[in-house]
Each structure stands twice: as structure tokens, then as C-alpha cells.
Design a protein around this motif. Structure first.
Motif, PDB file in Angstrom:
ATOM      1  N   SER A 155       0.811  -1.219   0.000  1.00 31.01           N
ATOM      2  CA  SER A 155       0.000   0.000   0.000  1.00 31.01           C
ATOM      3  C   SER A 155       0.843   1.267   0.000  1.00 31.01           C
ATOM      4  N   GLU A 156       2.104   1.156   0.329  1.00 29.84           N
ATOM      5  CA  GLU A 156       2.958   2.342   0.373  1.00 29.84           C
ATOM      6  C   GLU A 156       4.076   2.264  -0.658  1.00 29.84           C
ATOM      7  N   GLY A 157       4.082   1.217  -1.468  1.00 30.02           N
ATOM      8  CA  GLY A 157       5.191   1.036  -2.405  1.00 30.02           C
ATOM      9  C   GLY A 157       6.394   0.485  -1.661  1.00 30.02           C
ATOM     10  N   PRO A 177      -3.555   1.897   6.051  1.00 29.79           N
ATOM     11  CA  PRO A 177      -4.896   1.833   5.442  1.00 29.79           C
ATOM     12  C   PRO A 177      -5.017   2.791   4.265  1.00 29.79           C
ATOM     13  N   GLN A 178      -3.889   3.269   3.757  1.00 27.34           N
ATOM     14  CA  GLN A 178      -3.875   4.325   2.747  1.00 27.34           C
ATOM     15  C   GLN A 178      -4.920   4.140   1.639  1.00 27.34           C
ATOM     16  N   LEU A 179      -4.827   3.015   0.925  1.00 26.08           N
ATOM     17  CA  LEU A 179      -5.675   2.834  -0.248  1.00 26.08           C
ATOM     18  C   LEU A 179      -7.147   2.753   0.144  1.00 26.08           C
ATOM     19  N   HIS A 180      -7.422   2.021   1.214  1.00 25.43           N
ATOM     20  CA  HIS A 180      -8.822   1.826   1.599  1.00 25.43           C
ATOM     21  C   HIS A 180      -9.444   3.069   2.219  1.00 25.43           C
ATOM     22  N   LYS A 181      -8.647   3.873   2.899  1.00 25.70           N
ATOM     23  CA  LYS A 181      -9.252   5.093   3.453  1.00 25.70           C
ATOM     24  C   LYS A 181      -9.580   6.057   2.315  1.00 25.70           C
ATOM     25  N   GLN A 182      -8.756   6.072   1.283  1.00 30.95           N
ATOM     26  CA  GLN A 182      -9.066   6.919   0.124  1.00 30.95           C
ATOM     27  C   GLN A 182     -10.308   6.404  -0.610  1.00 30.95           C
ATOM     28  N   PHE A 199       1.817  -2.640   9.510  1.00 28.10           N
ATOM     29  CA  PHE A 199       2.927  -3.593   9.465  1.00 28.10           C
ATOM     30  C   PHE A 199       4.012  -3.128   8.500  1.00 28.10           C
ATOM     31  N   ARG A 200       5.234  -3.072   8.963  1.00 25.75           N
ATOM     32  CA  ARG A 200       6.362  -2.660   8.124  1.00 25.75           C
ATOM     33  C   ARG A 200       7.490  -3.677   8.276  1.00 25.75           C
ATOM     34  N   ALA A 201       7.884  -4.280   7.159  1.00 29.59           N
ATOM     35  CA  ALA A 201       8.902  -5.335   7.234  1.00 29.59           C
ATOM     36  C   ALA A 201      10.323  -4.817   7.068  1.00 29.59           C
ATOM     37  N   GLU A 350      11.885  14.946  15.385  1.00 28.89           N
ATOM     38  CA  GLU A 350      11.664  13.631  14.772  1.00 28.89           C
ATOM     39  C   GLU A 350      10.244  13.527  14.224  1.00 28.89           C
ATOM     40  N   GLU A 351      10.129  12.828  13.097  1.00 30.62           N
ATOM     41  CA  GLU A 351       8.848  12.753  12.393  1.00 30.62           C
ATOM     42  C   GLU A 351       7.820  11.899  13.156  1.00 30.62           C
ATOM     43  N   ILE A 352       6.617  12.434  13.274  1.00 31.86           N
ATOM     44  CA  ILE A 352       5.518  11.638  13.846  1.00 31.86           C
ATOM     45  C   ILE A 352       4.373  11.418  12.864  1.00 31.86           C
ATOM     46  N   ILE A 353       4.316  12.276  11.835  1.00 29.76           N
ATOM     47  CA  ILE A 353       3.186  12.227  10.896  1.00 29.76           C
ATOM     48  C   ILE A 353       3.700  12.477   9.489  1.00 29.76           C
ATOM     49  N   GLN A 357      -2.188  16.032   0.180  1.00 33.97           N
ATOM     50  CA  GLN A 357      -3.327  15.930  -0.723  1.00 33.97           C
ATOM     51  C   GLN A 357      -3.015  14.785  -1.678  1.00 33.97           C
ATOM     52  N   ARG A 358      -4.054  14.072  -2.127  1.00 36.82           N
ATOM     53  CA  ARG A 358      -3.843  12.914  -3.014  1.00 36.82           C
ATOM     54  C   ARG A 358      -4.241  13.229  -4.447  1.00 36.82           C
ATOM     55  N   VAL A 359      -3.676  12.468  -5.348  1.00 36.51           N
ATOM     56  CA  VAL A 359      -4.113  12.533  -6.742  1.00 36.51           C
ATOM     57  C   VAL A 359      -5.496  11.873  -6.810  1.00 36.51           C
TER      58      VAL A 359
HETATM   59  O1  4AD Z   1       5.276   8.044   6.769  1.00 29.26           O
HETATM   60  P1  4AD Z   1       4.373   6.854   6.679  1.00 29.26           P
HETATM   61  O2  4AD Z   1       4.937   5.627   6.078  1.00 29.26           O
HETATM   62  O3  4AD Z   1       3.091   7.346   5.900  1.00 29.26           O
HETATM   63  C1  4AD Z   1       1.987   6.569   5.607  1.00 29.26           C
HETATM   64  O4  4AD Z   1       1.791   5.453   6.014  1.00 29.26           O
HETATM   65  C2  4AD Z   1       0.969   7.304   4.793  1.00 29.26           C
HETATM   66  N1  4AD Z   1      -0.043   6.361   4.338  1.00 29.26           N
HETATM   67  C3  4AD Z   1       0.358   8.392   5.618  1.00 29.26           C
HETATM   68  C4  4AD Z   1      -0.581   9.245   4.838  1.00 29.26           C
HETATM   69  O5  4AD Z   1      -1.740   9.313   5.169  1.00 29.26           O
HETATM   70  N2  4AD Z   1      -0.081   9.908   3.840  1.00 29.26           N
HETATM   71  O6  4AD Z   1       3.846   6.513   8.130  1.00 29.26           O
HETATM   72  C5  4AD Z   1       3.123   7.447   8.882  1.00 29.26           C
HETATM   73  C6  4AD Z   1       3.724   7.605  10.261  1.00 29.26           C
HETATM   74  C7  4AD Z   1       5.134   8.159  10.284  1.00 29.26           C
HETATM   75  O7  4AD Z   1       5.125   9.562  10.278  1.00 29.26           O
HETATM   76  C8  4AD Z   1       5.671   7.631  11.580  1.00 29.26           C
HETATM   77  O8  4AD Z   1       5.238   8.430  12.670  1.00 29.26           O
HETATM   78  C9  4AD Z   1       5.004   6.304  11.689  1.00 29.26           C
HETATM   79  O9  4AD Z   1       3.856   6.333  10.867  1.00 29.26           O
HETATM   80  N3  4AD Z   1       5.887   5.220  11.259  1.00 29.26           N
HETATM   81  C10 4AD Z   1       6.446   4.323  12.103  1.00 29.26           C
HETATM   82  N4  4AD Z   1       6.375   4.174  13.418  1.00 29.26           N
HETATM   83  C11 4AD Z   1       7.035   3.145  13.977  1.00 29.26           C
HETATM   84  N5  4AD Z   1       7.761   2.253  13.268  1.00 29.26           N
HETATM   85  C12 4AD Z   1       7.859   2.347  11.924  1.00 29.26           C
HETATM   86  N6  4AD Z   1       8.552   1.439  11.224  1.00 29.26           N
HETATM   87  C13 4AD Z   1       7.185   3.423  11.278  1.00 29.26           C
HETATM   88  N7  4AD Z   1       7.050   3.805   9.989  1.00 29.26           N
HETATM   89  C14 4AD Z   1       6.271   4.885  10.009  1.00 29.26           C
END
Ligand code: 4AD
Length: 428
Positions: A155-157, A177-182, A199-201, A350-353, A357-359
Motif C-alpha cells: 500500500s505504500e510502495g 490503510p492508505q488505499l482503503h481510506k481513500q 505492518f512494516r517489514a 523527529e517525524e511523527i506524521i 493531498q492525493r491525486v
Molecule cells: O510516513 P508513513 O509511512 O506514511 C503513511 O503510512 C501514509 N499512508 C500516511 C498518509 O496518510 N499519507 O507513516 C506514517 C507515520 C510516520 O510519520 C511515523 O510516525 C510512523 O507512521 N511510522 C512508524 N512508526 C514506527 N515504526 C515504523 N517502522 C514506522 N514507519 C512509520
């Protein structure tokens, strides 16, 4: 059943009354053979129980038994509430219980490998943060949705997906939930949110990456500008910080005692800087970064420090990122397609979010996916849903554990997770 009193509710009004309490033995201290102090804890509240050898109170054997208890063993106590003339150190409740009866309920092994009391702390913060997130969004007209965690493609590439076999079909655990929320926005929900596992591998062995974390996702229609999404982030997080500071005093104090930190500095209207402004600030401080690349962790930290010095805030939004460093579904800027209508949000550098905007034009979406190396076949139903009428929209994703880690200035995300999952940890 008998009447039980919660330790947190023991107060002076119960003076001379008999109470029945259950708690975990936090500390046990004998004073000679005839007196012992036992501090019992229940949900973070503590009370000092006094065992005194006397005919109407307890026997010498009872004192001996109490002092033999291991820490964290569960104990029931019947006793009389008393109010000592001096403040009680080492217990939250300012009354004591004069023990009459004591029952051992369960025994903890001696020398526990972890501190049970600490483990529960950040989970309480997490729960509170979630409650505020949900309440705020519901009051703003968002609908809570539940999207599948078993999906057919990334879902995120990228390759950081947990692959699995879905009855003979290749599948994976959702990276968001990117694709499904859109798709829900295409389905006329208007505004949606989801709280769920992500889930992130990726093989990230860092203080801030987990393989499974709690994602807070938001998606909404946009009328004119992606700033409408940023406004939601702004109001939501200021409300969350205010609320945590106000309603989690006890938990924050407990965390602070163990890992000292300064309260988060944030402004009433959250600071917004463009990516270009950020690059410029870094440049002026002697840090050269690629103006069309991404910021690495070090540059993000440095910018966090510069922002704190200049604007006195540790919470800010950086927007209008270069398009090349954002996911395929991100909308390019109308005035300059090298940039995008996107943003990241930072706490203490540090990044939290991340959000954007989407295409919403299906043909362009397919083109962008291909350009980013995504197999369009795996996301056909997603792209199709934009053919049924898709409004301009945008949203964001929050990593909950990161928010709590950084709000409390913890140095490791594992301290903000009850059962952390990382590349080396699958248990407990
Ligand atoms: O930056 P990410 O990958 O963005 C998305 O998933 C998009 N679908 C969001 C969107 O609506 N455009 O992940 C979003 C947030 C990151 O900013 C980070 O806070 C957290 O999820 N995050 C993680 N937290 C813990 N462990 C990881 N491996 C994380 N990867 C991302």
C-alpha cells in the motif's frame, strides 16, 4: 460479595472504617520483630499498610509471613483506616491501613526481570492519546472505519511488506490503510479515520522503527487547499498535548521520575514552514542538503534545534516537500510540479506524521504509480474506485508510539509499546 475499596479511593473520610483492599506488594519493610510496613499498589496508586503485633491486630507469624512476600505478589488486606499526623512518604494515599487480616493471593517470583510498575505507564498515555484522537475527530464529523489488514499488494510502495499466502494467492499485511481510506472517500464518507495495526517489514534497527505499530489514519475531502488537512492536524494535536498535560499528570510524573524530561514546547497556532524555508535555515547554519531530496534523520534533528531556537517550539509542520521523495499517490503542486502538496510533522526534531493531498484523477494516478515502479495490476480496484466520482481529498498517518515516545522524550520507541515488535523480537 464483600465490599472492596480501590486503593486510589482511600482517603481521610474513611478514618476508623474497616476496608478490604487488594494490591501488589511494592515494598516490604520490617522494623524489629513486631512491626512491618507493606506498601500495596493498585493501578498506580499506593497505600502504606502497617502490621503491628497485638492481640486485636496481627500475630508475630503474620508479620513474618508478610516480610517473606516477594515484590509484586498479590495480597488482600482487611484493616482499619488511620490518619497519621505526618505526611506519608513513598505512598500516594495520605492514609494508612492498620492490618487485621492478610491473605497471600498469588506469588511473584523473587527478583523480577522487569519493573512491572514502569511497564504500565506509557500504555496509559497511549490510551489517553487515543481517546482524545477519537473524540476530537468524531466531534469534527469524521467516521471511524475498519479496513482490511490482509491485502493483495503493497500500500505504500517499496519492498518492506510482510508477504503471505492467501489461499494460494500472494498477499501481504497492510503497510497502512492508505488505499482503503481513500476508497472510503470515493464512497462518499466525506471524512474518515482509523485506529489500527500497521505492518512494516523494513530492516530498521533504530530507536524509532517497529515492525508493527499503531497507526492513526485520517482522510478527508478538501474544498480548496491542503491546508485544510494541516488545520486538522494543528487543532487535533494541540488538543491532545493540552489534554495529556492536564489529565495524565500522575503518569507523566512517574515517567519523569524515571526518565527526566522537560514538558513539550508547542505553540497555540502550530508553526508551519515550507520545505524550502527549512532547507534555507539549514543552509544558513552551515548544513547543505539537497533541495529536491529528503532530509535525513540528522538534518531533521538539526532543523528541530534551529526551529526551537528561532521560534521556541518543539512541534511544527514542514510542508511542500519535493515530489520525488513522496509516495505515488501524492498530489504535485499546481504551480510547481517539482514540489508536492504534502507535509511531515515533527516533535523534538523527529517525524511523527506524514500527510498530503492525493491525486484523485484515475488516469494520472495510474501514471504516477507506474512512474514510481508500482505494478498497477496489484492496485486496479483502488484506481477504479476513482472512476466512480472522486472528490479532491487528503489526509495523514500518525505513528502513535512515536507520538508518546517523543512527547515524553523517551529515547526508544520500545518504551512506548507494551509488546514491541522489531526485526529481532516476536515475543512475548
Ligand atoms: O510516513 P508513513 O509511512 O506514511 C503513511 O503510512 C501514509 N499512508 C500516511 C498518509 O496518510 N499519507 O507513516 C506514517 C507515520 C510516520 O510519520 C511515523 O510516525 C510512523 O507512521 N511510522 C512508524 N512508526 C514506527 N515504526 C515504523 N517502522 C514506522 N514507519 C512509520
Amino acid at each position: 460479595g464483600r465490599k472492596w475499596t480501590e486503593i486510589g479511593l482511600l482517603n481521610e473520610e474513611l478514618k476508623d472504617k474497616e476496608v478490604l483492599i487488594r494490591g501488589r506488594a511494592q515494598t516490604i519493610r520490617a522494623v524489629g520483630k513486631n512491626i512491618a510496613f507493606l506498601v500495596l499498589r493498585e493501578k498506580g496508586f499506593t497505600v502504606q499498610c502497617v502490621l503491628t503485633v497485638a492481640p486485636e491486630l496481627v500475630s508475630r507469624q503474620m508479620v513474618k509471613f508478610a516480610t517473606s512476600l516477594s515484590r509484586e505478589s498479590h495480597v488482600d488486606i482487611e484493616g482499619i483506616v488511620s490518619v497519621p499526623g505526618v505526611p506519608i512518604k513513598g505512598a500516594s494515599q495520605q492514609v494508612e491501613v492498620q492490618v487485621r487480616k492478610l491473605y497471600g493471593i498469588s506469588k511473584a517470583v523473587p527478583n523480577l526481570p522487569i519493573n512491572i510498575e514502569d511497564a504500565a505507564r506509557s500504555e496509559i498515555e497511549i490510551e489517553k492519546a487515543l481517546q482524545i484522537f477519537r473524540q476530537f475527530l468524531l466531534s469534527e464529523g469524521f467516521v471511524g472505519i475498519h479496513t482490511p489488514k490482509l491485502i493483495g499488494g503493497s500500500s505504500e510502495g517499496g519492498s518492506a511488506v510482510f508477504k503471505l499466502d492467501y489461499k494460494g494467492q500472494p498477499a501481504c499485511l497492510a503497510q497502512s490503510p492508505q488505499l482503503h481510506k481513500q476508497m472510503a472517500i470515493c464512497g462518499d464518507f466525506g471524512r474518515v479515520f482509523e485506529i489500527g495495526p500497521v505492518f512494516r517489514a523494513e530492516d530498521s534497527y533504530t530507536h524509532r522503527h517497529l515492525c508493527e505499530f499503531t497507526g492513526l489514519d485520517v482522510e478527508m475531502e478538501i474544498k480548496e487547499h491542503y491546508f485544510e488537512v494541516i488545520d486538522i492536524v494543528d487543532h487535533l494535536f494541540v488538543a491532545m498535548f493540552d489534554n495529556l498535560n492536564e489529565n495524565c499528570k500522575k503518569e507523566l510524573e512517574a515517567i519523569r521520575k524515571q526518565y527526566p524530561f522537560e514538558p513539550l514546547k508547542y505553540l497555540r497556532k502550530t508553526l508551519r514552514l515550507t520545505f524550502q524555508e527549512g532547507v534555507q535555515m539549514l543552509k544558513e547554519a552551515g548544513v547543505e542538503v539537497d533541495p529536491l531530496g529528503d532530509l535525513n534523520t540528522e538534518a531533521e534533528r538539526k532543523l528541530g534545534k534551529l526551529v526551537l531556537e528561532k521560534y521556541d517550539t518543539e512541534f511544527y509542520i514542514l510542508h511542500r516537500y519535493p515530489l520525488a521523495v513522496r509516495p505515488f499517490y501524492t498530489m504535485p503542486c499546481y504551480d510547481d510540479p517539482a514540489y508536492s502538496n504534502s507535509f511531515d510533522v515533527f516533535i523534538r526534531g523527529e517525524e511523527i506524521i506524514s500527510g498530503a493531498q492525493r491525486v484523485h484523477v484515475p488516469e494520472f494516478l495510474a501514471t504516477r504509480a507506474e512512474a514510481c515502479g508500482i505494478d498497477v495490476q496489484t492496485i486496479l480496484t483502488y484506481i477504479d474506485s476513482f472512476r466512480y466520482g472522486a472528490p479532491p481529498h487528503g489526509g495523514f498517518g500518525v505513528g502513535l508510539e512515536r507520538v508518546v515516545m517523543l512527547f515524553c522524550a523517551l529515547n526508544n520507541i520500545r518504551k512506548a509499546s507494551l509488546y514491541p515488535r522489531d526485526p529481532l523480537r516476536l515475543a512475548p
